[in-house]
Design a protein around this motif. Structure first.
Motif, short mmCIF file in Angstrom:
data_model
loop_
_atom_site.label_atom_id
_atom_site.label_comp_id
_atom_site.label_asym_id
_atom_site.label_seq_id
_atom_site.Cartn_x
_atom_site.Cartn_y
_atom_site.Cartn_z
N LEU A 19 -4.72 4.61 -8.52
CA LEU A 19 -4.82 3.14 -8.59
C LEU A 19 -5.16 2.65 -9.99
O LEU A 19 -5.16 1.44 -10.24
N ASN A 20 -5.44 3.56 -10.91
CA ASN A 20 -5.69 3.14 -12.29
C ASN A 20 -4.41 2.69 -12.98
O ASN A 20 -4.44 2.08 -14.04
N HIS A 21 -3.26 2.96 -12.36
CA HIS A 21 -1.96 2.50 -12.85
C HIS A 21 -1.89 0.98 -12.66
O HIS A 21 -2.17 0.48 -11.57
N PRO A 22 -1.52 0.19 -13.69
CA PRO A 22 -1.59 -1.27 -13.58
C PRO A 22 -0.70 -1.87 -12.47
O PRO A 22 -1.03 -2.93 -11.94
N GLN A 23 0.41 -1.21 -12.14
CA GLN A 23 1.27 -1.78 -11.09
C GLN A 23 1.13 -1.00 -9.79
O GLN A 23 2.12 -0.66 -9.14
N SER A 24 -0.11 -0.66 -9.44
CA SER A 24 -0.33 0.07 -8.19
C SER A 24 -1.09 -0.82 -7.21
O SER A 24 -1.81 -1.74 -7.63
N LYS A 25 -0.92 -0.54 -5.92
CA LYS A 25 -1.60 -1.34 -4.89
C LYS A 25 -2.05 -0.43 -3.76
O LYS A 25 -1.28 0.41 -3.28
N LEU A 33 0.18 -6.39 3.20
CA LEU A 33 0.81 -5.89 1.97
C LEU A 33 2.33 -5.70 2.12
O LEU A 33 3.09 -6.07 1.22
N ILE A 34 2.76 -5.14 3.23
CA ILE A 34 4.21 -4.89 3.38
C ILE A 34 4.98 -6.21 3.32
O ILE A 34 6.02 -6.33 2.66
N ASP A 35 4.43 -7.24 3.97
CA ASP A 35 5.08 -8.55 3.93
C ASP A 35 5.09 -9.11 2.51
O ASP A 35 6.10 -9.66 2.04
N HIS A 36 4.00 -8.93 1.79
CA HIS A 36 3.92 -9.46 0.43
C HIS A 36 4.88 -8.71 -0.51
O HIS A 36 5.47 -9.31 -1.42
N LEU A 37 5.06 -7.41 -0.28
CA LEU A 37 6.02 -6.64 -1.10
C LEU A 37 7.45 -7.08 -0.76
O LEU A 37 8.31 -7.22 -1.64
N ARG A 38 7.68 -7.29 0.52
CA ARG A 38 9.03 -7.66 0.98
C ARG A 38 9.43 -9.02 0.42
O ARG A 38 10.57 -9.22 -0.01
N THR A 39 8.50 -9.95 0.38
CA THR A 39 8.83 -11.30 -0.07
C THR A 39 8.65 -11.48 -1.58
O THR A 39 8.92 -12.55 -2.11
N GLY A 40 8.18 -10.43 -2.27
CA GLY A 40 8.03 -10.51 -3.72
C GLY A 40 6.76 -11.18 -4.18
O GLY A 40 6.54 -11.38 -5.38
N ARG A 41 5.89 -11.54 -3.22
CA ARG A 41 4.61 -12.16 -3.62
C ARG A 41 3.75 -11.15 -4.37
O ARG A 41 2.97 -11.52 -5.24
#
Ligand SMILES: Cc1cc2nc3c(=O)[nH]c(=O)nc-3n(C[C@@H](O)[C@@H](O)[C@H](O)COP(=O)(O)OP(=O)(O)OC[C@H]3O[C@@H](n4cnc5c(N)ncnc54)[C@H](O)[C@@H]3O)c2cc1C
Length: 288
Positions: A19-25, A33-41
């Motif tokens: 998670l120290n990677h800046p684009q990790s979640k 989270l899955i919905d937010h990834l799917r919609t690009g939020r």
């Protein structure tokens, strides 16, 4: 949905490194989270599944209180006899988040970390005196739940930091708790107002020793209604007391107008719900 790497570490240290990677979640149940990834939020290159980490799956009740791992799902919380007996507000809230499929995935930790203004669990966690235990690259720290959210979808977590668990004090004497929300439909909707409360009575049951009220969906983040708590301490648990507590709660909120309810409606409902939730928490406490 944009492609991402999926990692599923089985240790806390391993997850913190990933998670120290800046684009990790982090991904717990994935119901937000899955919905937010799917919609690009939310955009992520690496999604780190935290469900296999033992420290995040702790569910332990002892004389020190309750330790609730951040990834424990709502279904397991509802089914736990110690929670039903000692932290009923937690059961109240976990049994109304989504339906059975959502409850079998969704965690209270994820609900808090998503940091929605109307998240159902947060007012209940606040009312129960929950303390967040965070773990990250710089070590561990603790913060009361009421200080965790800083605005809509915002919180104090730093890059690489995880919510590890939430700890709750052991309820003392004649005490109990309740969570209730108002929604336009019977189920599967977002709270227009959500209220959590815990109440401790003296041995006679005639005086409130202490109380904590958490309010949701009526400000940028759920918050601890400290003026209500101060008013309640030392009062009799009567209808008049709880009506006045509702009036004080109204004076503390800054609700918005939206399609679910006007500002005036939310002001009205907050008073009604605070009174009802305190009444139920006190009734439960009296039966102890
Ligand atoms: C059909 C449906 C109905 C719903 N009904 C309700 C409802 O009635 N009331 C309500 O309040 N919510 C409701 N929700 C939303 C609710 O399911 C989520 O808020 C859930 O509790 C989030 O938990 P999760 O484990 O799925 O988290 P995830 O979706 O995995 O994560 C949520 C966010 O928190 C972060 N995160 C998760 N765990 C951690 C951690 N340990 N440390 C740091 N960051 C973390 C993730 O990166 C993400 O940003 C509903 C959702 C759906 C799809």
């Amino acid at each position: 949905m944009r492609d991402f790497e999926y990692e599923s570490p089985d240790s806390l240290d391993g997850a913190i490194q990933l998670l120290n990677h800046p684009q990790s979640k982090p991904l717990a149940g994935g119901t937000d989270l899955i919905d937010h990834l799917r919609t690009g939020r939310v955009v992520a290159d690496v999604v780190v599944d935290i469900k296999k980490i033992p420290e995040l799956n702790v569910l332990e009740f002892s004389e020190n209180g309750l330790r609730l791992g951040a990834a424990v799902c709502c279904h397991d919380i509802c089914a736990n006899a110690d929670i039903q007996a000692n932290y009923p507000a937690l059961k109240d809230v976990c049994s109304i988040i989504g339906g059975i499929q959502i409850q079998s995935r969704a965690s209270v930790g994820g609900n808090l970390c998503n940091s929605g203004a109307a998240a159902d669990s947060t007012p209940a966690l606040i009312a129960l005196g929950g303390v967040c235990h965070l773990a990250g690259p710089d070590g561990e720290r603790q913060v009361p739940v009421e200080d965790f959210c800083t605005g809509p979808s915002q919180n104090i977590l730093k890059q690489g930091e995880l919510l590890k668990e939430i700890r709750f004090p052991l309820p003392q004497g004649k005490s109990s708790s309740h969570y209730r929300r108002f929604i336009p439909r019977y189920e599967m909707d977002i709270a227009v107002v959500g209220v959590g409360a815990s109440v401790e009575l003296d041995d006679s049951g005639k005086t409130i020793t202490s109380a904590r009220v958490g309010l949701g969906a009526v400000a940028a983040s759920p918050f601890l209604a400290e003026k209500v708590n101060e008013f309640l301490a030392g009062k009799e648990p009567t209808e008049e007391t709880f009506t006045e507590a509702g009036n004080i709660a109204r004076s503390l909120i800054s609700p918005i107008d939206d399609h679910r309810g006007t500002r005036e409606f939310r002001l009205h409902v907050t008073g009604v719900l605070v009174k009802r939730v305190l009444t139920e928490a006190a009734t439960r406490a009296l039966s102890k």
